[in-house]
Scaffold this active site. Structure first.
Site, PDB file in Angstrom:
ATOM      1  N   ASN A 217      -3.262   0.983  -5.429  1.00  0.00           N
ATOM      2  CA  ASN A 217      -2.952   2.699  -5.425  1.00  0.00           C
ATOM      3  C   ASN A 217      -1.619   2.658  -6.393  1.00  0.00           C
ATOM      4  O   ASN A 217      -0.842   1.632  -6.810  1.00  0.00           O
ATOM      5  CB  ASN A 217      -2.544   2.638  -3.427  1.00  0.00           C
ATOM      6  CG  ASN A 217      -1.198   1.358  -3.264  1.00  0.00           C
ATOM      7  OD1 ASN A 217      -0.426   1.547  -4.478  1.00  0.00           O
ATOM      8  ND2 ASN A 217      -1.561   0.968  -2.304  1.00  0.00           N
ATOM      9  N   GLU A 220       1.562   0.572  -5.717  1.00  0.00           N
ATOM     10  CA  GLU A 220       1.579  -0.856  -6.601  1.00  0.00           C
ATOM     11  C   GLU A 220       1.454  -1.177  -7.574  1.00  0.00           C
ATOM     12  O   GLU A 220       2.201  -1.287  -8.845  1.00  0.00           O
ATOM     13  CB  GLU A 220      -0.019  -1.057  -5.722  1.00  0.00           C
ATOM     14  CG  GLU A 220       0.289  -1.836  -4.890  1.00  0.00           C
ATOM     15  CD  GLU A 220      -0.908  -1.940  -4.089  1.00  0.00           C
ATOM     16  OE1 GLU A 220      -1.421  -1.973  -2.696  1.00  0.00           O
ATOM     17  OE2 GLU A 220      -2.151  -1.527  -4.316  1.00  0.00           O
ATOM     18  N   ASP A 288      -9.798  -1.369   1.452  1.00  0.00           N
ATOM     19  CA  ASP A 288     -10.918  -2.179   1.601  1.00  0.00           C
ATOM     20  C   ASP A 288     -11.535  -2.024   1.555  1.00  0.00           C
ATOM     21  O   ASP A 288     -12.505  -2.153   1.090  1.00  0.00           O
ATOM     22  CB  ASP A 288     -10.183  -3.058   3.302  1.00  0.00           C
ATOM     23  CG  ASP A 288      -9.209  -3.707   2.992  1.00  0.00           C
ATOM     24  OD1 ASP A 288      -8.635  -3.993   2.208  1.00  0.00           O
ATOM     25  OD2 ASP A 288      -9.390  -3.253   4.785  1.00  0.00           O
TER      26      ASP A 288
END
Length: 504
Positions: A217, A220, A288
């Site tokens: 993301n 990150e 996820d």
């Protein structure tokens, strides 16, 4: 065009192409490895502030366990018919046992190492009225898995690799995906020609060298590269650095409400995919969902853009739900076709109940059932239905037929015919399917459907044995739940109030 300038928004895929891509996932064997998290939801009511400190007092009513992290990636794959092999580690504690049991009940093949020196990672959320999160408590360790446990985990992975078509690594930084284990996985997968897709974590992504794709993301990507991702150009620069560090062919940077940016080796610029959610209800676990769909589609041979675009649609469906949630091919295709997920085609014939239950269980979805006459739909009904949906992945509502209502309520009922009652129930987002039954009780329907959870309203509190079908559900390992009760809210009370008004 400048190499740091993303291309215009990517053109959408047509529904037929998405349908064909999703079809490729049926019976596709995928290995998921990573941190197995236990998402614990504690529900209650709050009506006052503590005298001890300026914090709300929550009266707990029930709790629910949902798989998180790599376990949620696996759960997201099951509704698409993927044969999931899940591997990781949990502690030798009750939460580890409950998490593994929940996964196996959902059809996930899980081979987890039980570690003595570390607890199962648990994220406990205190939820008050209207699904308002009051507090989150994390119990976990980020220490690396011990050498003996890591060796056992690697042996399990070794045995699984020849049986799968691709690998998804879900790294939540809890010490499971250590450097040595990652090197072994990438080496073995490379020899077998298996693509490895990584949901990464950490200050450096060089440890993922050998991956086919990474899905960071914005935060990150910024942490790993030092490049802010405030604009599309910034995100592309960060993606290029990740690609250089890892050698990956594709980098998909998820930008939250700004959508996604896909960068591919050999392709100038990048393609931006706008976010699709109509209303963001809860972003928990959306990453996820993206990892699951993107990774599985890459393993199936789908182009990276197709995988990213479809994963983006799936994430848009999931963030409109509460908590760690999943989606399905039907929801994705309905969304793309422009039909609301709560459309009136949720009606299922009674004779199809057994087939529906079997299909949902094969997809690894937890089925919840409740029933009633729903003659004059009111807030109490909506509360019970919403609470029931939170106990699983799919809510099936049994609706008494008109003849059945007359036997139970008298010759003047129902006030609202069954067709109209069905349409009102189907219009609720929390309801997935409605089945009309002609008997006075839904026992025959329950035996055909075989739900995992049976829910009834709070007027049955203290009378659980009186709930029709509760013993049947218990016989196949399910449970019965009594939902909350909204005082003074009933169809009969509402009718008396209306009659009183017009008599006056």
């Amino acid at each position: 065009m400048s190499p740091l300038r993303p291309s215009p928004d990517a053109r959408p895929l047509d529904v037929s192409r998405v349908r064909a891509n999703l079809k490729r996932l049926e019976n596709l064997p995928i290995l998921v490895v990573g941190d197995l998290l236990c998402d614990r939801y504690i529900y209650g009511d709050t009506s006052r502030i503590s005298r001890e400190a300026p914090v709300p007092v929550v009266h707990t009513k029930r709790e629910e366990i949902r798989p998180g992290g790599a376990a949620n990636v696996a759960m997201n794959l099951r509704p698409f018919g993927v044969k999931v092999h899940l591997m990781g580690a949990v502690g030798r504690d009750g939460y580890g046992t409950r998490l593994l049991s929940r996964l196996r009940q959902s059809g996930v093949s899980v081979a987890a190492v039980r570690a003595s020196a570390r607890p199962t990672s648990v994220k406990a959320r205190i939820i008050a009225e209207q699904h308002q999160q009051v507090l989150r408590l994390d119990t976990e360790t980020e220490a690396p898995l011990g050498p003996p446990e890591e060796t056992r985990l690697w042996r399990k992975i070794q045995r699984a690799l020849p049986r799968v078509r691709g690998v998804i690594l879900s790294d939540y930084g809890k010490g499971i995906l250590t450097g040595p284990l990652l090197r072994r996985v990438f080496s073995a997968a490379g020899r077998g020609g298996l693509p490895v897709v990584v949901d990464p974590r950490g200050r450096s992504f060089r440890k993922y060298r050998g991956a086919a794709a990474l899905l960071p993301n914005a935060a990150e990507a910024e942490q790993a590269t030092g490049f802010a991702c405030e604009t599309r150009g910034d995100a592309l620069r960060a993606a290029r650095r990740v690609m250089l560090d890892t050698g990956a062919r594709s980098i998909l940077v998820t930008l939250g409400p700004r959508g996604m940016l896909l960068c591919e080796k050999g392709r100038r610029g990048a393609r931006h995919i706008p976010a699709r959610a109509k209303e963001v209800y809860d972003v928990t676990g959306a990453g996820d969902t993206v990892s699951a769909l993107f990774g599985a589609l890459i393993a199936s041979g789908a182009p990276a853009f197709d995988a990213a675009w479809t994963a983006n649609v799936a994430a848009g469906v999931v963030v409109e739900k509460f908590g760690t949630a999943t989606t399905s091919p039907e929801e994705i295709l309905k969304t793309l076709a422009g039909a609301p997920v709560d459309a009136a085609d949720k009606a299922v014939l009674l004779r199809s109940a057994a087939r529906l239950g079997k299909t949902l269980r094969a997809q690894g979805r937890r089925v919840v059932f409740t029933n009633g006459c729903f003659d004059l739909l009111h807030p109490g009904h909506v509360q019970v239905l919403s609470e029931a949906r939170a106990h699983g992945d799919v809510l099936v509502v049994g609706l008494n037929s008109d003849a059945s209502v007359r036997r139970l309520k008298g010759p003047k009922r129902p006030l609202v015919p069954q067709g109209e009652r069905l349409r009102m129930l189907a219009a609720l987002a929390c309801v997935d399917y409605v089945i009309v039954f002609p008997e006075s009780t839904p026992r025959r329907l329950i035996r055909a459907l075989r739900p995992d959870v049976l829910v009834k309203g709070g007027d049955y509190r203290g009378r659980r044995d009186a709930i029709a079908g509760s013993r049947d559900v218990a016989s196949w390992g399910g449970k019965t739940v009594v939902a909350g009760y909204k005082k003074g809210c009933s169809s009969s009370a509402l009718m008396k109030k209306i009659a009183g008004i017009y008599r006056a």
